[in-house]
Design an enzyme around this catalytic site. Structure first.
Site, PDB file in Angstrom:
ATOM      1  N   LYS A 172       0.888  -1.100  -0.067  1.00  0.00           N
ATOM      2  CA  LYS A 172       0.048   0.136  -0.058  1.00  0.00           C
ATOM      3  C   LYS A 172       0.786   1.184   0.063  1.00  0.00           C
ATOM      4  CE  LYS A 172      -2.619  -2.460  -0.678  1.00  0.00           C
ATOM      5  NZ  LYS A 172      -3.004  -2.295  -2.129  1.00  0.00           N
ATOM      6  N   TRP A 199       1.586   2.420  -8.431  1.00  0.00           N
ATOM      7  CA  TRP A 199       1.655   3.772  -9.252  1.00  0.00           C
ATOM      8  C   TRP A 199       3.319   3.965  -9.635  1.00  0.00           C
ATOM      9  CZ3 TRP A 199       1.736   8.897  -5.332  1.00  0.00           C
ATOM     10  CH2 TRP A 199       1.707   9.775  -6.448  1.00  0.00           C
ATOM     11  N   HIS A 250       7.032  -7.580  -1.910  1.00  0.00           N
ATOM     12  CA  HIS A 250       6.746  -6.881  -0.740  1.00  0.00           C
ATOM     13  C   HIS A 250       7.707  -7.459   0.573  1.00  0.00           C
ATOM     14  CE1 HIS A 250       3.475  -4.693  -2.300  1.00  0.00           C
ATOM     15  NE2 HIS A 250       2.501  -5.456  -2.339  1.00  0.00           N
ATOM     16  N   SER A 305      -4.675   2.398   4.455  1.00  0.00           N
ATOM     17  CA  SER A 305      -4.926   1.843   3.192  1.00  0.00           C
ATOM     18  C   SER A 305      -5.032  -0.024   3.124  1.00  0.00           C
ATOM     19  CB  SER A 305      -3.729   2.336   2.305  1.00  0.00           C
ATOM     20  OG  SER A 305      -4.059   1.805   0.961  1.00  0.00           O
ATOM     21  N   LYS A 334      -8.272   6.195  -2.580  1.00  0.00           N
ATOM     22  CA  LYS A 334      -8.253   7.710  -2.457  1.00  0.00           C
ATOM     23  C   LYS A 334      -7.282   8.322  -3.021  1.00  0.00           C
ATOM     24  CE  LYS A 334     -11.458   8.553   1.481  1.00  0.00           C
ATOM     25  NZ  LYS A 334     -11.684   9.116   2.536  1.00  0.00           N
TER      26      LYS A 334
HETATM   27  N1  LIG Z   1      -1.340   7.444  -9.411  1.00  0.00           N
HETATM   28  C1  LIG Z   1      -1.458   7.224  -7.910  1.00  0.00           C
HETATM   29  N2  LIG Z   1      -1.505   8.193  -7.340  1.00  0.00           N
HETATM   30  C2  LIG Z   1      -1.810   8.628  -5.707  1.00  0.00           C
HETATM   31  N3  LIG Z   1      -1.984   7.287  -5.105  1.00  0.00           N
HETATM   32  C3  LIG Z   1      -2.129   6.250  -5.847  1.00  0.00           C
HETATM   33  C4  LIG Z   1      -1.732   5.923  -7.173  1.00  0.00           C
HETATM   34  N4  LIG Z   1      -1.930   4.641  -7.609  1.00  0.00           N
HETATM   35  C5  LIG Z   1      -2.405   4.043  -6.515  1.00  0.00           C
HETATM   36  N5  LIG Z   1      -2.484   4.871  -5.440  1.00  0.00           N
HETATM   37  C6  LIG Z   1      -2.777   4.450  -3.930  1.00  0.00           C
HETATM   38  O1  LIG Z   1      -1.700   3.601  -3.835  1.00  0.00           O
HETATM   39  C7  LIG Z   1      -2.346   2.748  -2.741  1.00  0.00           C
HETATM   40  C8  LIG Z   1      -2.228   1.234  -3.191  1.00  0.00           C
HETATM   41  O2  LIG Z   1      -0.675   1.071  -3.048  1.00  0.00           O
HETATM   42  P1  LIG Z   1      -0.168  -0.373  -3.774  1.00  0.00           P
HETATM   43  O3  LIG Z   1      -0.214  -0.183  -5.125  1.00  0.00           O
HETATM   44  O4  LIG Z   1       1.103  -0.152  -3.169  1.00  0.00           O
HETATM   45  O5  LIG Z   1      -1.116  -1.306  -3.353  1.00  0.00           O
HETATM   46  C9  LIG Z   1      -4.001   3.238  -2.771  1.00  0.00           C
HETATM   47  O6  LIG Z   1      -3.711   4.140  -1.423  1.00  0.00           O
HETATM   48  P2  LIG Z   1      -5.282   4.574  -0.716  1.00  0.00           P
HETATM   49  O7  LIG Z   1      -5.739   3.445  -0.243  1.00  0.00           O
HETATM   50  O8  LIG Z   1      -4.895   5.289   0.392  1.00  0.00           O
HETATM   51  O9  LIG Z   1      -6.172   5.285  -1.622  1.00  0.00           O
HETATM   52  C10 LIG Z   1      -3.965   3.691  -3.924  1.00  0.00           C
HETATM   53  O10 LIG Z   1      -5.344   4.653  -4.199  1.00  0.00           O
HETATM   54  O1  LIG Z   2      -2.200  -9.668  -9.075  1.00  0.00           O
HETATM   55  N1  LIG Z   2      -2.645  -9.984  -7.973  1.00  0.00           N
HETATM   56  O2  LIG Z   2      -3.141 -10.980  -7.776  1.00  0.00           O
HETATM   57  C1  LIG Z   2      -2.386  -9.091  -6.959  1.00  0.00           C
HETATM   58  C2  LIG Z   2      -2.038  -7.899  -7.181  1.00  0.00           C
HETATM   59  C3  LIG Z   2      -1.910  -6.953  -6.372  1.00  0.00           C
HETATM   60  C4  LIG Z   2      -2.098  -7.049  -4.992  1.00  0.00           C
HETATM   61  O3  LIG Z   2      -1.993  -6.188  -4.188  1.00  0.00           O
HETATM   62  S1  LIG Z   2      -0.968  -6.135  -3.121  1.00  0.00           S
HETATM   63  O4  LIG Z   2      -1.109  -4.906  -2.140  1.00  0.00           O
HETATM   64  O5  LIG Z   2      -0.834  -7.450  -2.332  1.00  0.00           O
HETATM   65  O6  LIG Z   2       0.385  -6.013  -3.742  1.00  0.00           O
HETATM   66  C5  LIG Z   2      -2.806  -8.318  -4.709  1.00  0.00           C
HETATM   67  C6  LIG Z   2      -2.825  -9.417  -5.801  1.00  0.00           C
END
Ligand SMILES: Nc1ncnc2c1ncn2[C@@H]1O[C@H](COP(=O)(O)O)[C@@H](OP(=O)(O)O)[C@H]1O
Ligand SMILES: O=[N+]([O-])c1ccc(OS(=O)(=O)O)cc1
Length: 304
Positions: free
Chosen positions: A56, A61, A117, A147, A267
């Site tokens: 998260k 991104w 991760h 998140s 968000k």
């Molecule tokens: N282009 C972007 N700009 C800003 N935040 C982004 C983004 N793309 C994804 N995110 C945010 O990054 C988090 C997901 O992270 P990951 O990709 O590591 O799983 C989410 O946060 P929130 O849950 O706070 O909205 C998501 O909304």
């Molecule tokens: O591709 N998937 O299955 C997948 C991708 C992202 C994901 O989110 S994360 O926060 O665990 O990276 C979970 C599963």
């Protein structure tokens, strides 16, 4: 595989909420722990690029940014496949017969970009041995926790999060998938002293995406013209990525990622933690953070 559409066909029965299992004292989802010896033996190649984050932190991104930088800012090239196929998630093992990120990575031609991760001490040693470039993104603990909580609600393969208070307790003691946020961000921060790691912050990316994208390009040895940089900034805004089916995980079935419960692109801001944390919870996290990050030089911003 569906012969007509060429799409992977999933069975809802394959998805169940994971248990947590410890590997070297770090709690991981059971799929990763069960495949540990294979993952540990992963053969990295010298031209591999690895994107590392605590969940998260803005993984998707930075992945989209890196893909755009690598492909001259051409959105069409970045639409070639969903994110998990463009950049395999090496520590993700879904129940058979679904393919694992590790297998996808093994079958991928070079140069590969992959995602993990894992905390630094659990990274398969070949990544260090091959001197692979690594991009790490860190996000402040409060927004990460919020998140991650919503992600547990929507991802039917993650452990049950309980309510917010219960989830935050587990997060603070590191008993969530991928272990302690504090150990993760610090472990990778220390590793950059002796390995080529570009260490970025989500909050900096929000503040000035063009500046942070330039850092990525420089780290990868790629020059960006002003129009290409502009295109990358536009293509990787939260709004663009929310609507991008190759980046927003909408190609995965809802019985796995239920975006009706909470969207993957939720968000995308700094400071949403204020909606969830009580004053006492915020102060407690600040105390733990000060203690765990003491004398590391690592500083996080929690305000936009
Ligand atoms: N282009 C972007 N700009 C800003 N935040 C982004 C983004 N793309 C994804 N995110 C945010 O990054 C988090 C997901 O992270 P990951 O990709 O590591 O799983 C989410 O946060 P929130 O849950 O706070 O909205 C998501 O909304
Ligand atoms: O591709 N998937 O299955 C997948 C991708 C992202 C994901 O989110 S994360 O926060 O665990 O990276 C979970 C599963």
């Amino acid at each position: 595989m569906d012969q007509k559409s060429g799409q992977e066909v999933w069975d809802p029965d394959w998805i169940e909420r994971s248990k947590l299992v410890e590997v070297e004292g770090v709690t991981l989802v059971s799929g990763t722990a069960e495949n540990w010896s294979r993952l540990w033996a992963f053969a990295a190649r010298p031209d591999d690029l690895l994107i590392c984050t605590y969940p998260k932190a803005g993984t998707t991104w930075i992945q989209e940014i890196v893909d755009m930088v690598q492909h001259g800012g051409d959105p069409q090239k970045c639409a070639r496949a969903p994110m998990q196929k463009r950049m395999p998630f090496i520590d993700l093992f879904l129940p058979k017969p679904m393919t694992s990120g590790l297998e996808d990575a093994e079958g991928m031609p070079s140069p590969r970009t992959m995602k993990t991760h894992l905390p630094a001490q659990l990274l398969p040693p070949s990544f260090w041995e091959q001197n692979c470039k690594i991009i790490y993104v860190a996000r402040n603990a409060k927004d990460s926790a919020v998140s991650y909580f919503h992600f547990h609600r929507m991802n039917q393969g993650m452990p049950e999060p309980g309510n917010w208070d219960q989830f935050l307790e587990a997060f603070l003691v590191g008993k969530v998938a991928c272990g302690s946020w504090f150990d993760h961000v610090r472990g990778w921060w220390e590793a950059k002293k002796w390995h080529p790691i570009l260490y970025l912050f989500y909050e900096d990316m929000k503040e000035d995406p063009a500046r942070e994208i330039q850092k990525v390009a420089q780290f990868l040895g790629i020059e960006l013209t002003a129009p290409v940089l502009k295109r990358i900034v536009q293509h990787t805004t939260f709004e663009s990525m929310k609507d991008n089916p190759m980046a927003n995980y909408s190609t995965l079935p809802t019985f796995f990622l239920d975006q009706g419960v909470s969207p993957f692109m939720r968000k995308g801001v700094v400071g949403d933690w204020k909606v969830h944390f009580t004053v006492a919870q915020s102060e407690r996290l600040d105390e733990i953070c000060a203690q765990k990050l003491e004398s590391s030089g690592l500083v996080f911003r929690t305000e936009p």
